[in-house]
Design a protein around this motif. Structure first.
Motif, PDB file in Angstrom:
ATOM      1  N   GLY A 112     -53.710 -73.068  73.607  1.00 34.80           N
ATOM      2  CA  GLY A 112     -52.996 -71.934  73.019  1.00 34.80           C
ATOM      3  C   GLY A 112     -53.944 -70.906  72.440  1.00 34.80           C
ATOM      4  O   GLY A 112     -53.820 -69.706  72.706  1.00 34.80           O
ATOM      5  N   ASN A 113     -54.913 -71.377  71.684  1.00 31.60           N
ATOM      6  CA  ASN A 113     -55.846 -70.446  71.064  1.00 31.60           C
ATOM      7  C   ASN A 113     -56.625 -69.654  72.096  1.00 31.60           C
ATOM      8  O   ASN A 113     -56.768 -68.439  71.998  1.00 31.60           O
ATOM      9  CB  ASN A 113     -56.829 -71.214  70.177  1.00 31.60           C
ATOM     10  CG  ASN A 113     -56.290 -71.390  68.775  1.00 31.60           C
ATOM     11  OD1 ASN A 113     -56.336 -70.463  67.986  1.00 31.60           O
ATOM     12  ND2 ASN A 113     -55.763 -72.554  68.489  1.00 31.60           N
ATOM     13  N   GLN A 170     -62.462 -73.839  67.270  1.00 34.75           N
ATOM     14  CA  GLN A 170     -61.623 -74.674  68.135  1.00 34.75           C
ATOM     15  C   GLN A 170     -62.414 -75.850  68.709  1.00 34.75           C
ATOM     16  O   GLN A 170     -61.911 -76.969  68.780  1.00 34.75           O
ATOM     17  CB  GLN A 170     -61.023 -73.832  69.269  1.00 34.75           C
ATOM     18  CG  GLN A 170     -59.906 -72.912  68.811  1.00 34.75           C
ATOM     19  CD  GLN A 170     -58.813 -73.651  68.075  1.00 34.75           C
ATOM     20  OE1 GLN A 170     -58.427 -74.754  68.458  1.00 34.75           O
ATOM     21  NE2 GLN A 170     -58.325 -73.078  66.984  1.00 34.75           N
ATOM     22  N   THR A 222     -57.637 -78.722  79.278  1.00 31.35           N
ATOM     23  CA  THR A 222     -57.495 -79.208  77.896  1.00 31.35           C
ATOM     24  C   THR A 222     -56.734 -80.523  77.882  1.00 31.35           C
ATOM     25  O   THR A 222     -57.066 -81.435  77.129  1.00 31.35           O
ATOM     26  CB  THR A 222     -56.777 -78.170  77.035  1.00 31.35           C
ATOM     27  OG1 THR A 222     -55.494 -77.905  77.585  1.00 31.35           O
ATOM     28  CG2 THR A 222     -57.572 -76.889  76.935  1.00 31.35           C
ATOM     29  N   LEU A 242     -52.740 -78.722  73.395  1.00 31.63           N
ATOM     30  CA  LEU A 242     -52.036 -77.449  73.252  1.00 31.63           C
ATOM     31  C   LEU A 242     -52.717 -76.529  72.249  1.00 31.63           C
ATOM     32  O   LEU A 242     -52.697 -75.312  72.427  1.00 31.63           O
ATOM     33  CB  LEU A 242     -50.583 -77.695  72.835  1.00 31.63           C
ATOM     34  CG  LEU A 242     -49.700 -78.287  73.942  1.00 31.63           C
ATOM     35  CD1 LEU A 242     -48.276 -78.454  73.445  1.00 31.63           C
ATOM     36  CD2 LEU A 242     -49.717 -77.398  75.185  1.00 31.63           C
ATOM     37  N   ARG A 243     -53.311 -77.102  71.225  1.00 30.23           N
ATOM     38  CA  ARG A 243     -53.980 -76.251  70.227  1.00 30.23           C
ATOM     39  C   ARG A 243     -55.115 -75.477  70.896  1.00 30.23           C
ATOM     40  O   ARG A 243     -55.230 -74.263  70.768  1.00 30.23           O
ATOM     41  CB  ARG A 243     -54.523 -77.100  69.086  1.00 30.23           C
ATOM     42  CG  ARG A 243     -55.273 -76.285  68.044  1.00 30.23           C
ATOM     43  CD  ARG A 243     -55.861 -77.130  66.953  1.00 30.23           C
ATOM     44  NE  ARG A 243     -54.832 -77.894  66.255  1.00 30.23           N
ATOM     45  CZ  ARG A 243     -54.659 -79.198  66.402  1.00 30.23           C
ATOM     46  NH1 ARG A 243     -55.441 -79.885  67.212  1.00 30.23           N
ATOM     47  NH2 ARG A 243     -53.714 -79.826  65.735  1.00 30.23           N
ATOM     48  N   LEU A 244     -55.961 -76.211  71.612  1.00 30.84           N
ATOM     49  CA  LEU A 244     -57.099 -75.552  72.268  1.00 30.84           C
ATOM     50  C   LEU A 244     -56.624 -74.550  73.312  1.00 30.84           C
ATOM     51  O   LEU A 244     -57.051 -73.396  73.341  1.00 30.84           O
ATOM     52  CB  LEU A 244     -57.993 -76.619  72.916  1.00 30.84           C
ATOM     53  CG  LEU A 244     -59.264 -76.117  73.571  1.00 30.84           C
ATOM     54  CD1 LEU A 244     -60.144 -75.417  72.557  1.00 30.84           C
ATOM     55  CD2 LEU A 244     -60.023 -77.262  74.210  1.00 30.84           C
ATOM     56  N   ILE A 247     -62.754 -78.252  65.850  1.00 31.58           N
ATOM     57  CA  ILE A 247     -61.485 -78.935  65.537  1.00 31.58           C
ATOM     58  C   ILE A 247     -61.196 -80.016  66.574  1.00 31.58           C
ATOM     59  O   ILE A 247     -60.807 -81.140  66.233  1.00 31.58           O
ATOM     60  CB  ILE A 247     -60.328 -77.906  65.452  1.00 31.58           C
ATOM     61  CG1 ILE A 247     -60.459 -77.071  64.185  1.00 31.58           C
ATOM     62  CG2 ILE A 247     -58.981 -78.614  65.476  1.00 31.58           C
ATOM     63  CD1 ILE A 247     -59.502 -75.913  64.126  1.00 31.58           C
ATOM     64  N   PHE A 248     -61.414 -79.671  67.841  1.00 30.52           N
ATOM     65  CA  PHE A 248     -61.187 -80.661  68.903  1.00 30.52           C
ATOM     66  C   PHE A 248     -62.058 -81.891  68.666  1.00 30.52           C
ATOM     67  O   PHE A 248     -61.595 -83.032  68.729  1.00 30.52           O
ATOM     68  CB  PHE A 248     -61.503 -80.044  70.275  1.00 30.52           C
ATOM     69  CG  PHE A 248     -60.829 -80.740  71.418  1.00 30.52           C
ATOM     70  CD1 PHE A 248     -61.239 -82.003  71.816  1.00 30.52           C
ATOM     71  CD2 PHE A 248     -59.778 -80.131  72.099  1.00 30.52           C
ATOM     72  CE1 PHE A 248     -60.617 -82.651  72.871  1.00 30.52           C
ATOM     73  CE2 PHE A 248     -59.144 -80.780  73.145  1.00 30.52           C
ATOM     74  CZ  PHE A 248     -59.568 -82.048  73.523  1.00 30.52           C
ATOM     75  N   SER A 266     -51.038 -82.393  70.838  1.00 31.50           N
ATOM     76  CA  SER A 266     -51.462 -81.368  69.884  1.00 31.50           C
ATOM     77  C   SER A 266     -52.902 -80.945  70.164  1.00 31.50           C
ATOM     78  O   SER A 266     -53.239 -79.761  70.088  1.00 31.50           O
ATOM     79  CB  SER A 266     -51.321 -81.880  68.456  1.00 31.50           C
ATOM     80  OG  SER A 266     -52.289 -82.867  68.198  1.00 31.50           O
ATOM     81  N   LEU A 267     -53.740 -81.925  70.510  1.00 29.13           N
ATOM     82  CA  LEU A 267     -55.134 -81.597  70.856  1.00 29.13           C
ATOM     83  C   LEU A 267     -55.190 -80.593  72.002  1.00 29.13           C
ATOM     84  O   LEU A 267     -55.841 -79.550  71.918  1.00 29.13           O
ATOM     85  CB  LEU A 267     -55.870 -82.869  71.300  1.00 29.13           C
ATOM     86  CG  LEU A 267     -56.684 -83.665  70.296  1.00 29.13           C
ATOM     87  CD1 LEU A 267     -57.374 -84.810  71.015  1.00 29.13           C
ATOM     88  CD2 LEU A 267     -57.697 -82.806  69.598  1.00 29.13           C
TER      89      LEU A 267
END
Lengths: 264, 156
Positions: free
Chosen positions: A201-202, A245, A138, A197-199, A248-249, A194-195
């Protein structure tokens, strides 16, 4: 499903599932499984879309072509709504991100033990099949986007424009330059982080829950039955999560690049 | 989940994939889509035009039908007029013909009457002479009195 030398405990099971197959030491460690699955899926995506694109008719399209065109048009319209400049890179970039991330996420739908068991039977001790649960994967994509953000910021606004953007905002006064620089740098750096870690993390959380549910199958039949129900429920819910996800990415990438193109 | 060289490998792969997608995947698909969109738009425009053409053709056909009807009426009227004219002419001709025939008839009748009159006159003269001969047989010499008889014949 314990690896060689690991006891069949819940901790060992989880640990085993979350360990990458790797070679090398220190920084020069390579996660073979993440790279294999991500590159494999990327090649699959490009091969599929390329073969459809080569055979694409302008007449009545086949079902596969319809499907591919649907995705392409969806991405294209999303990009056109958000990104108003003219840049031939953005739309293919968005398409690659969307489909690739979706496919990597989709590996999460494969029951957690299937591929690792096969790998173990083939003598491979560790196998982590969902590339997007690997922070390296990621982060590398986010890094690619970050490079593009900086590249286009400088290309569109020039170095002075980019520096001015970092130092003269939001407070347009020379005395505020350090504060501005701090704020803007944090804003800039926060984008790829944020890009990524968001992906990560989910998907990591989703994978972990699948593993925890899979643990129930080792217990008595009542827990196993519950596990089946839970797995099905989580799977259905997760279909939404992986699509969302990926979307969003893609959208955030387009938004960030759109911001990079805007002159303040 | 520590950061390591996988990051570099994946970044290279990512950039390569984006490049490949941009060069070889996006253009043919987008071309096909845009080409088809254009064809559909053309098709719709053609359909619109066809509808308009049809309307025009129908209006034209109606006009022509009206014209044809008017022409037909005119022709019929002319024919009627011509018929009346022909009938009139024929009537006039027949009248003159009749008059001619009648006049001829009268002339023939007159000639016949004259001839018959002449014949009768001659026969009366012969009869008169015969009668006179019968009456005067013995006393009158035919030769001596023929001039008187001839005078009588001329008077008849």
């Amino acid at each position: 499903m314990a690896a060689t030398g690991e006891a069949l405990t819940p901790q060992g099971y989880i640990q085993h599932h979350l360990t990458n197959l790797s070679v090398g030491e220190g920084f020069w460690t390579w996660h073979i499984d993440s790279l294999f699955f991500s590159v494999g899926l990327g090649v699959l995506f490009l091969w599929l879309f390329r073969s459809v694109g080569k055979k694409a008719t302008t007449g009545v399209p086949g079902k596969l072509q319809c499907f591919v065109e649907m995705i392409v048009e969806f991405v294209d319209s999303s990009v056109k709504e958000t990104f108003h400049g003219r840049n031939p890179v953005i739309a293919p970039l968005a398409l690659t991100i969307f489909v690739w991330v979706f496919m990597m996420n989709f590996m999460d739908m494969v029951p957690v033990d299937w591929i690792p068991s096969l790998a173990l039977a083939a003598g491979i001790p560790y196998m982590k099949v969902v590339p997007t649960t690997d922070l390296n994967i990621t982060f590398s994509m986010a890094l690619g986007v970050f490079v593009l953000i900086i590249y286009y910021s400088i290309k569109v606004k020039g170095i002075s424009g980019f520096v001015k953007e970092l130092t003269m905002q939001p407070f347009n006064h020379w005395a505020m330059i350090p504060v501005n620089f701090l704020l803007e740098t944090v804003t800039l750096i926060a984008k790829p982080i944020s890009l990524a870690l968001r992906l990560f993390g989910n998907l990591y959380a989703g994978e972990l829950i699948f593993i925890l549910i899979a643990l129930m199958y080792g217990a008595n039949w009542a827990l196993s039955t519950l596990g089946v129900t839970l797995q099905l429920g989580w799977l259905i819910f997760h279909i939404m999560v992986i699509t969302l996800q990926a979307f969003i990415f893609m959208m955030l990438t387009v938004v960030y690049l759109s911001m990079a193109h805007e002159d303040h | 989940m520590n950061i390591n060289a996988t990051l570099l490998g994946q970044t290279v792969a990512f950039l390569l994939f984006v490049w490949f997608c941009m060069k070889f995947v996006w253009p043919p698909l987008m071309n096909a889509i845009e080409e088809r969109q254009k064809r559909i738009a053309d098709g719709l425009a053609d359909a619109d035009r066809a509808v308009k053409d049809l309307e025009l053709a129908q209006a034209k056909a109606t006009d022509q039908l009206k014209d044809a009807k008017a022409t037909a009426n005119e022709i019929i009227e002319q024919a009627n007029k011509r018929k009346a004219q022909i009938v009139d002419e024929a009537k006039a001709e027949a009248d003159t013909e009749r008059a001619k025939i009648i006049a001829q008839g009268y002339a023939e009748i007159e000639a016949e009457r004259n001839r018959v009159k002449e014949d009768l006159r001659k026969q009366v003269a012969v009869l008169a002479i015969a009668g006179a001969e019968k009456i005067l047989e013995r006393s009158i010499d035919e030769a001596a009195h023929s001039d008187i008889v001839n005078k009588l014949v001329a008077e008849l």
